[in-house]
Write a protein that holds these residues in place. Structure first.
Motif, PDB file in Angstrom:
ATOM      1  N   GLU A 132      44.131  39.398  46.376  1.00 16.39           N
ATOM      2  CA  GLU A 132      43.502  38.417  46.176  1.00 16.39           C
ATOM      3  C   GLU A 132      42.516  38.245  46.834  1.00 16.39           C
ATOM      4  N   SER A 187      44.551  43.517  34.936  1.00 10.88           N
ATOM      5  CA  SER A 187      43.947  42.135  35.558  1.00 10.88           C
ATOM      6  C   SER A 187      42.499  42.301  35.610  1.00 10.88           C
ATOM      7  N   SER A 188      41.984  40.262  36.432  1.00  6.51           N
ATOM      8  CA  SER A 188      40.618  40.794  35.948  1.00  6.51           C
ATOM      9  C   SER A 188      40.328  41.505  37.849  1.00  6.51           C
ATOM     10  N   PRO A 240      37.000  41.056  41.490  1.00  2.00           N
ATOM     11  CA  PRO A 240      36.975  40.052  39.674  1.00  2.00           C
ATOM     12  C   PRO A 240      36.484  39.462  39.869  1.00  2.00           C
ATOM     13  N   LYS A 279      37.287  33.119  38.323  1.00  5.06           N
ATOM     14  CA  LYS A 279      38.100  33.315  37.397  1.00  5.06           C
ATOM     15  C   LYS A 279      39.510  32.467  37.600  1.00  5.06           C
ATOM     16  N   SER A 330      44.350  37.570  40.857  1.00  6.94           N
ATOM     17  CA  SER A 330      43.349  38.670  40.884  1.00  6.94           C
ATOM     18  C   SER A 330      44.012  40.588  40.702  1.00  6.94           C
TER      19      SER A 330
END
Length: 321
Positions: A184, A213-214, A262, A266, A270
């Motif tokens: 993250e 995932s972003s 990301p 978001k 992520s």
């Protein structure tokens, strides 16, 4: 009569190809070869399904590697930093590597950490936590060796070589298995810092198990646009790498790619984990223009070079040495 499988184009323009008919020797195998050849000439990227890789071995490695990344930072940094053991484990902490350096671009280190293993590569003693992580790496490595062999045979048929032409170069191959954790991003990255900077892979080809995932894999088109690589459950992303592009006299393309950050707005997690297998030939393999790519008066663009010399240069660039 069975119909030949067709390559399905994703919205991103990267084809999804079912390689099962080729592996099983069924009707439609020739269509698989043609679809892969087209992808290798166009973008150098494609996705494969029907590959036969064990989902159980895949998830076992994924889960045990994730457990390692969740361990305290001092424990992780206390392992995988030595180089005394052939077939050992190597750990690369966050920002240790800046892949854009191989393109001559200076950036902060990439926002990722990784575990790395190769049968003939130097590493450190395997950690005792989590239990059985070494066997998970070795079992998955075998799965990837099998899929890589199938893909090399497809390449041979596409090029017009004998089916096992490349196999002597892979008897003592330097392939590497890596599990990458993209954590993250709770704080803004540094200016110019990405999860993985723009680069192309060094070796023969790469086989990637990714996840949605972003902040994911992006592929650069020939006109400079960035495409989001699709993430399809159970599919593998395959891309041509630099050494094979050189082998093909630049007719099969090794495409620049990166892993984006990301978006700051978001929602949800992520965190991302990917598992690339870098298919690399033996150190002494001579990378010289393959005959079909130098036929009919075509001139080789590069002088022959051993893979060992080639990879040494690329690795020094990536780690700022």
């Amino acid at each position: 009569m069975q119909t030949a499988p067709q390559a399905e184009a994703t919205d991103q323009g990267i084809p999804v190809i079912d390689v099962g008919p080729f592996i099983r020797g069924e009707a439609g195998a020739d269509a698989v070869v043609k679809a892969i050849e087209t992808a290798c000439r166009d973008t150098g990227f494609f996705l494969v399904t029907g590959h036969g890789v064990s989902p159980e071995r895949t998830m076992r490695l994924y889960n045990l590697a994730r457990a390692f990344f969740d361990l305290p930072e001092d424990y992780k940094r206390g392992h995988g930093r030595g180089t005394a053991l052939t077939g050992g484990m190597a750990f690369s902490p966050i920002a240790d590597e800046a892949l854009a350096a191989t393109k001559g671009i200076k950036t902060p280190g990439d926002y990722k950490e990784s575990l790395n293993f190769g049968l003939r590569l130097k590493g450190d003693t395997w950690p005792d936590q989590p239990e059985n992580i070494e066997s998970a790496f070795r079992d998955y490595f075998l799965e990837m060796e099998t899929l890589a062999r199938h893909l090399r045979r497809i390449f041979c048929q596409a090029i017009g070589l004998e089916p096992d032409y490349f196999e002597p170069a892979f008897e003592n191959h330097l392939s590497a298995l890596r599990v990458i954790n993209y954590p993250e991003q709770d704080v803004d990255p540094l200016p110019g810092q990405l999860r993985a900077g723009v680069h192309s892979d060094y070796g023969f080809m790469t086989i990637l198990r990714s996840e949605a995932s972003s902040g994911g894999l992006q592929v650069q088109t020939r006109d400079g646009r960035w495409l989001d690589a699709p993430s399809i459950d159970g599919a593998y992303v395959v891309n041509i790498a630099d050494a094979f592009m050189r082998w093909s006299n630049d007719e099969w393309v090794s495409t620049p790619h990166r892993v984006a950050n990301p978006p700051r707005n978001k929602k949800g997690s992520s965190r991302r984990q990917s598992i690339p297998f870098f298919v690399n030939p033996a150190k002494e393999t001579l990378i010289s223009c393959l005959e079909p790519f130098c036929a009919n008066g075509k001139q080789a663009k590069y002088e022959p070079i051993t893979y060992g010399d080639y990879i040494e240069l690329k690795t020094r660039q990536a780690f700022g040495r």
